[in-house]
Design an enzyme around this catalytic site. Structure first.
Site, short mmCIF file in Angstrom:
data_model
loop_
_atom_site.label_atom_id
_atom_site.label_comp_id
_atom_site.label_asym_id
_atom_site.label_seq_id
_atom_site.Cartn_x
_atom_site.Cartn_y
_atom_site.Cartn_z
N HIS A 131 1.97 1.92 -3.44
CA HIS A 131 0.92 2.57 -4.24
C HIS A 131 0.91 4.07 -3.96
O HIS A 131 0.80 4.89 -4.89
CB HIS A 131 -0.45 1.97 -3.90
CG HIS A 131 -0.69 0.60 -4.47
ND1 HIS A 131 -0.85 0.37 -5.82
CD2 HIS A 131 -0.79 -0.60 -3.86
CE1 HIS A 131 -1.03 -0.92 -6.03
NE2 HIS A 131 -0.99 -1.54 -4.85
N THR B 17 0.83 -1.20 0.00
CA THR B 17 0.00 0.00 0.00
C THR B 17 0.87 1.25 0.00
O THR B 17 0.57 2.23 -0.69
CB THR B 17 -0.93 0.01 1.23
OG1 THR B 17 -1.76 -1.15 1.19
CG2 THR B 17 -1.79 1.26 1.26
#
Length: 341
Positions: free
Chosen positions: A43, A40
């Site tokens: 990202h 994450t």
């Protein structure tokens, strides 16, 4: 305090001087010792479409960590200054139907540490005491810092009975690899994991996978024949979010098989539902960790001899954070740990 912040709406992350977080009556103030870089976080670093829609800027990010309690809110019970803790990164509301029924991991009002509120890539973090988990003395800081993704692996792997079963895991990222180790530890027969990244597949072999299959070079059905499997996989753990991987899983599941899905597809994904229907498959979506049953299972698995330490491949000081993000982005790493000491 030092912190890693998403300062700009563009690729990158920046080391900044940020204000120390303010603690409430029900909170803990944690001095961070180690953090790990999550997919994450990558990202967010790359500022992809999801991040652009989700992450407020500026934002201190990060949610995988271990630290020490240095201050306690006046309403908090059960914690002491000096306790070593990690924490559940999903902050739940406490008043929706699922929260009141004890299914807090299904809270519809979840707020994510390092996603919707200030995160753990900092010298100090504030979280509700409810979300903190005390780390047993015989579990290292390194392992405690990756309890969040380890929890994803444990939650997914232990969704169904594994004893004596043949398991297919699609996606050899760190979570998929840790899930393979969990499956073997609790008694699965064959654990087959697929990917196209040779570095990650070799890590999976070190972690106990029966077969780590590069699907660009080998046929999954040939591997099944090699292992003497005649009926298909009993349990599937989909960790990749890649449509072709999920299609291969549907093709090779046994009738009555059970699938747990953690990987998130990039968009809508068409599948042949007739295979699900005629095979009588069960598909379960997995989000986060069960609070806090998954956390107790994580600690117990490690204390009973499960070794997930090979998944940690890189260590960097926080001032060298860029090297850590570069290592994660290369695909030639397992978990990358940043030290704040």
């Amino acid at each position: 305090m030092k912190a890693l912040s998403k300062l700009k709406a563009e690729k990158g992350i920046w080391l900044v001087d940020a204000p120390k977080p303010v603690m409430g009556h029900n909170d803990l103030l944690i001095k961070i010792k180690k953090t790990a870089i999550c997919g994450t976080d990558m990202h967010i670093y790359n500022w992809d479409e999801w991040s652009q829609k989700t992450i407020p800027v500026p934002m201190v990010v990060g949610h995988e960590y271990v630290g020490e309690v240095v201050d306690i809110g006046q309403e908090v019970r059960g914690f002491n200054i000096g306790d070593r803790v990690s924490g559940e990164g999903h902050i739940t509301c406490g008043h929706c139907r699922n929260c009141r029924a004890g299914r807090t991991h299904l809270c519809r009002n979840t707020s994510g540490v390092g996603v919707n509120r200030e995160g753990s890539f900092a010298e100090y973090l504030v979280i509700p005491a409810f979300n903190a988990f005390k780390i047993p003395d015989d579990i290292s800081d390194d392992l405690a810092s990756i309890f969040d993704p380890f929890g994803n692996a444990v939650h997914t792997a232990l969704s169904f009975d594994l004893v004596g079963e043949d398991v297919l895991i699609t996606g050899a990222g760190p979570i998929g690899i840790m899930a393979a180790a969990v499956c073997r530890h609790v008694g699965a027969r064959h654990v087959v994991i697929t990917d196209v990244n040779e570095y990650r597949l070799e890590l999976a072999r070190k972690m106990g996978a029966t077969r780590a299959v590069n699907v660009s070079k080998e046929s999954l059905k040939d591997v099944m024949k090699e292992l003497g499997m005649t009926e298909g996989f009993d349990v599937g753990l989909e960790m990749s979010g890649v449509p072709s991987a999920f299609h291969a899983m549907l093709d090779t599941m046994n009738h009555g098989g059970k699938i747990a899905m953690l990987g998130i597809p990039g968009g809508e994904m068409a599948i042949d539902w007739s295979k699900v229907i005629f095979k009588g498959l069960v598909i379960k979506g997995i989000y986060g960790r069960e609070m806090f049953e998954t956390w107790y299972k994580m600690a117990s698995l490690i204390q009973s001899g499960l070794d997930i330490s090979p998944i940690i491949t890189h260590h960097f000081k926080i001032d060298d954070f860029q090297q850590g993000f570069d290592a994660m982005g290369s695909g030639q790493s397992g978990k990358v740990i940043l030290s704040w000491d």
